[in-house]
Motif scaffolding. Structure first.
Motif, short mmCIF file in Angstrom:
data_model
loop_
_atom_site.label_atom_id
_atom_site.label_comp_id
_atom_site.label_asym_id
_atom_site.label_seq_id
_atom_site.Cartn_x
_atom_site.Cartn_y
_atom_site.Cartn_z
N ARG B 165 0.83 -1.20 0.00
CA ARG B 165 0.00 0.00 0.00
C ARG B 165 0.87 1.25 0.00
O ARG B 165 0.65 2.20 -0.76
N GLU B 166 1.88 1.22 0.86
CA GLU B 166 2.81 2.34 0.96
C GLU B 166 3.44 2.62 -0.41
O GLU B 166 3.50 3.77 -0.87
N ALA B 167 3.90 1.57 -1.04
CA ALA B 167 4.56 1.72 -2.34
C ALA B 167 3.59 2.29 -3.37
O ALA B 167 3.92 3.20 -4.13
N MET B 168 2.36 1.77 -3.37
CA MET B 168 1.38 2.23 -4.35
C MET B 168 1.05 3.70 -4.16
O MET B 168 0.90 4.45 -5.12
N MET B 169 0.93 4.10 -2.90
CA MET B 169 0.55 5.50 -2.67
C MET B 169 1.67 6.44 -3.10
O MET B 169 1.43 7.56 -3.54
N LEU B 172 1.88 5.70 -7.38
CA LEU B 172 0.73 5.94 -8.25
C LEU B 172 -0.33 6.81 -7.58
O LEU B 172 -1.50 6.41 -7.50
N PRO B 173 0.06 7.97 -7.11
CA PRO B 173 -0.91 8.81 -6.42
C PRO B 173 -2.10 9.16 -7.33
O PRO B 173 -3.23 9.29 -6.87
N ASP B 174 -1.83 9.27 -8.64
CA ASP B 174 -2.90 9.62 -9.58
C ASP B 174 -4.00 8.57 -9.58
O ASP B 174 -5.18 8.87 -9.63
N LEU B 175 -3.59 7.31 -9.50
CA LEU B 175 -4.56 6.22 -9.51
C LEU B 175 -5.39 6.23 -8.22
O LEU B 175 -6.59 5.96 -8.22
N PHE B 176 -4.72 6.57 -7.12
CA PHE B 176 -5.43 6.65 -5.85
C PHE B 176 -6.48 7.75 -5.86
O PHE B 176 -7.57 7.60 -5.32
N ALA B 177 -6.11 8.85 -6.49
CA ALA B 177 -7.02 9.99 -6.49
C ALA B 177 -8.34 9.66 -7.19
O ALA B 177 -9.36 10.29 -6.95
N MET B 178 -8.32 8.63 -8.03
CA MET B 178 -9.53 8.28 -8.78
C MET B 178 -10.46 7.37 -8.00
O MET B 178 -11.56 7.07 -8.45
N HIS B 179 -9.98 6.84 -6.88
CA HIS B 179 -10.78 5.87 -6.13
C HIS B 179 -10.86 6.24 -4.67
O HIS B 179 -10.01 6.97 -4.17
N ARG B 180 -11.87 5.69 -4.00
CA ARG B 180 -11.88 5.85 -2.54
C ARG B 180 -11.53 4.50 -1.94
O ARG B 180 -12.34 3.59 -1.86
N VAL B 181 -10.26 4.39 -1.56
CA VAL B 181 -9.74 3.11 -1.11
C VAL B 181 -9.75 3.05 0.42
O VAL B 181 -9.25 3.97 1.08
N ALA B 182 -10.33 1.98 0.97
CA ALA B 182 -10.35 1.85 2.43
C ALA B 182 -8.92 1.66 2.95
O ALA B 182 -8.14 0.92 2.36
#
Lengths: 318, 468
Positions: B165-169, B172-182
């Motif tokens: 999760r840490e690595a993804m954030m 790929l912050p752009d991808l996170f911004a598109m979703h609401r991830v728990a």
């Protein structure tokens, strides 16, 4: 803090400091060995390198003859030499990995990156042990790694026992290294050494300074041509020289005191360190030369080793 | 997850993002991820691998996505299952009602090496045997979750859930911004609360907790140190602990300090050379007697392995019914118990299409994947089966669900499984919304184990009420 954690931090620092010292010894010996020689040349220089590194006896057990390639291999790469530079870095990382939770991310990062670089170098070397270019890179790496780890500890660690045990390891090792090179070269440093202006002597003296990264410091402090007795003074009694014996003990005493205060208890280690420091503070180079430089250094090495044992017993093997 | 019609709705935005992002950028993100893991030293060891003692688990940058509603169903099933497992263990080491009722045959319990007679008749704090469970889940269709395996000894992998999760954030912050991830970041906090809640009664308000590791050479050492760090507790090895008068202490620079709760990542066999394997150098002499005296809590309890055995697994629906009076919310993969003659006959006749597993094996070792096995392997296994049928179970080769994965050559579907982690303390069970998704990176492969070429993905539980 776990006794083992303290032990790992202490040894991490010792191994890093030792790697740096060994790299300097090899570097300066390479320089000296490149000079035209009058007496014994190469062989004598490399034997002296082994003594300075504390590995002469082990080397002789493993090899019949002293040749530059064999000594370099032994001091730098040899897996069977527990104090080869490669082993120092391996052991340093092993100790770091055992206490990752006690290190800051930056400190772990610096040691881990250095180790990964070492792995890459070893791979590109692929068995050709004497490749001078890779040797140079590896020596640079060892010195830089030591600096990085030291710096990241200094910059990022909390000032608590974890930090203090690391510092103790560093200064104990540093004191040992400085004393060792003085011990090997003491005959060059006596005041009655004839200053004949021979270039070989000059190179020998500056080599000592280089080995403890003190050549520039010498120039700044004495503003004089290189004199052997001043070298001894610089490395033993000069407070402002970070590798002098007195500076090391100044630090050792300070960090032992911090631990004692935090734990609310002093012990044999604190008492012994204070004694050594007081003796250094109350002596002059004249007295040192009068009692004999060699005797003085030998006694110091014994004292330093004893402190190592006392720290281990008091804190590290609880 | 893909169907014949294309990505499911959950993956719409990711799919679009993958299409729009230039391949070079994807490649650079992938190599950044690898560099990051390597620098952090997130590695695992493969036993018997001479070449490198430390390896990276390949990380795939395409997340595995679950919707909030399907997660809620999964969570309820996991909590139910772990509740039943805890009751089952309390019963096995207590009155053994379930055996007397004939629901589970007693020989699979008492002849199981993981059953610990030392635990019989002893209570554990709050009746919790399994504080940390990792339940392996697979899907074969859009509707159902199947449990592949219960892991209630010392399940690992949670550090990957957190670090992925840490690595993804970061990457790929752009991808996170598109979703609401728990978020999953609360896991260490919840684990700490869970461990504190099961401290022995005498421990006082601020129990001392430690993580016990076998040491640096263990394949999951990184995870042990990671967890100790996040929990803010000491990471101890056996040699750091001593037992005096049935009380456990750790050796510190200021002398011995009492330890109340040990999150141990060391198998039962190695815990205490006086009680179990006498040649164990990793354990603590006297630990078992301190444990039996109730002066220290071990998490998980000793003897939990009897419940995650593959033979017991086949009885889980019955076990859940027996203790909770409910039907299992999660399905069991249909399983042939080779101990039953009819099943054995069927299995031997259908080996090329089945997956056969050793009852006590783990990590993908000692198993036969029929469709991918050579003739010789199948014959070898047939021999093993005939000699010792009790030791094996067989399952159909599932058409595991797959999920897109990113490769230098482009995006392609790969098979995945999921290991969520269930924490159980004095006040019930909690599941952090996510888990470890393992992915079989070899095309067509069904084996997701990291020791056999599997990789990992970040697992997202997203708000799926408004997907566009």
């Amino acid at each position: 803090m776990l006794a083992r954690t303290a032990d790992n931090l202490y040894w991490l620092a010792r191994y890093m400091e030792r790697a740096d010292y060994l790299a300097r010894i090899v570097n300066t010996t390479l320089r000296l060995a490149a000079l035209p020689s009058a007496n014994g040349g190469d062989r004598a220089e490399w034997e002296s390198a082994l003594s300075s590194a504390g590995g002469l006896e082990r080397f002789k057990e493993m090899h019949d003859a002293i040749t530059p390639d064999k000594v370099i291999d032994f001091l730098v790469y040899d897996a069977n030499n527990p104090s080869s530079i490669v082993n120092c870095i391996e052991n340093g990382r092993f100790n770091a990995r055992a206490v990752r939770t006690a290190l800051t991310a930056e400190t772990w990062d610096s040691i881990n990156m250095g180790w990964l670089e070492l792995k890459k170098l070893e791979q590109s070397r692929a068995g050709v042990r004497s490749d001078p270019q890779i040797l140079g890179q590896l020596l640079d790496l060892a010195m830089k790694l030591s600096l990085d780890v030291d710096g990241s500890c200094y910059r990022t660690m909390l000032r608590n026992d974890a930090y203090w045990f690391g510092r103790l390891g560093l200064y104990l090792e540093r004191a040992d290294n400085t004393a060792r090179i003085l011990d090997v070269k003491y005959n060059l440093l006596l005041p009655d050494t004839e200053v004949v202006g021979g270039s070989l002597d000059y190179f020998q003296w500056t080599a000592i300074l280089r080995a403890v990264s003190a050549l520039t410091s010498y120039n700044w402090i004495y503003r004089d041509s290189v004199k052997p007795w001043l070298i001894a003074d610089l490395l033993i009694l000069r407070q402002e020289m970070p590798r002098s014996l007195i500076s090391c003990y100044d630090n050792i005493q300070r960090f032992l005191d911090s631990i004692g205060r935090a734990y609310g208890r002093q012990g044999a280690a604190q008492r012994h360190a204070r004694n050594v420091l007081t003796r250094l503070e109350n002596t002059s180079m004249d007295q040192v030369f009068a009692t004999g430089l060699h005797e003085f250094i030998t006694a110091f090495v014994d004292d330093n080793n004893r402190l190592g044992w006392e720290i281990a017993e008091q804190y590290l093997v609880n | 997850m893909t169907t014949a019609n294309g990505p499911r709705d959950l993956y719409k935005r990711v799919a679009r993002w993958l299409e729009e992002t230039p391949t070079e950028l994807l490649a650079s993100r992938r190599s950044q991820a690898e560099l990051m893991f390597r620098r952090m030293g997130i590695t695992f060891a493969v036993y018997g691998d001479q070449e490198s003692t430390e390896r990276l688990i390949p990380f795939d940058i395409v997340p595995r996505i679950l919707g909030q509603s399907e997660w809620a169903r999964l969570e309820a099933g996991l909590v139910q299952r772990v509740k039943a497992l805890n009751l089952f263990l309390a019963d096995l080491y207590g009155k053994a009602d379930i055996l007397r009722a004939g629901v589970v045959p007693s020989d699979i319990i008492y002849r199981n090496p993981a059953f610990r007679p030392e635990m019989a008749g002893r209570a554990v704090p709050h009746g919790v045997y399994v504080q940390i469970a990792g339940i392996d889940i697979v899907r074969v269709d859009e509707k159902d979750f199947y449990v592949l395996e219960d892991n209630v000894r010392t399940p690992s992998g949670v550090s990957y859930m957190l670090e992925n999760r840490e690595a993804m954030m970061r990457l790929l912050p752009d991808l996170f911004a598109m979703h609401r991830v728990a978020p999953v970041e609360s896991y260490p906090n919840e684990l700490l609360a869970c461990l504190r809640s099961v401290a022995p009664l005498g421990a006082g308000a601020d129990p001392t907790i430690a993580v016990l590791t076998p040491g640096q050479f263990n394949s999951a050492y990184y995870e042990h140190s990671f967890l100790a760090d996040k929990l803010g507790v000491e990471l101890v090895e056996g040699r750091d602990l001593i037992v005096r008068d049935d009380v456990v202490y750790m050796r510190t620079t200021q002398g011995p300090k009492r330890v109340d709760v040990i999150y141990r990542r060391l198998d039962d066999d190695y815990l205490d050379p006086l009680a179990f394997r006498p040649d164990s150098m990793l354990g603590v002499a006297g630990l078992m007697s301190a444990y039996q005296a109730g002066n220290v809590t071990l998490a998980n309890a000793v003897g939990t392995g009897v419940a995650d055995d593959k033979a017991v697994y086949t009885y889980m629906p019955e076990i859940i019914r027996f203790y909770l009076g409910e039907e299992s919310l999660l399905k069991n993969v249909p399983t042939w118990r080779c101990r039953e003659p009819d099943s054995l006959k069927y299995v031997l006749e259908h080996l090329p299409e089945l997956v056969v597993k050793e009852v006590n094996g783990s990590g993908g070792y000692g198993m036969l994947v029929g469709p991918h096995a050579s003739k010789a392997d199948i014959e070898l296994f047939a021999g093993k089966l005939a000699r010792d049928p009790n030791n094996f179970i067989a399952q159909p080769t599932l058409s595991l669900s797959s999920c897109p994965a990113s490769f230098p050559t482009g995006v392609a579907p790969r098979h995945v499984d999921l290991r969520p982690f269930v924490l159980t303390g004095a006040h019930g069970s909690r599941v952090v919304p996510g888990g470890l998704t393992r992915v079989a990176l070899k095309e067509g492969s069904l084996v997701v184990n990291s020791s056999q070429g599997g990789g990992t993905k970040d697992t997202w539980v997203i708000d799926d009420s408004n997907l566009g």
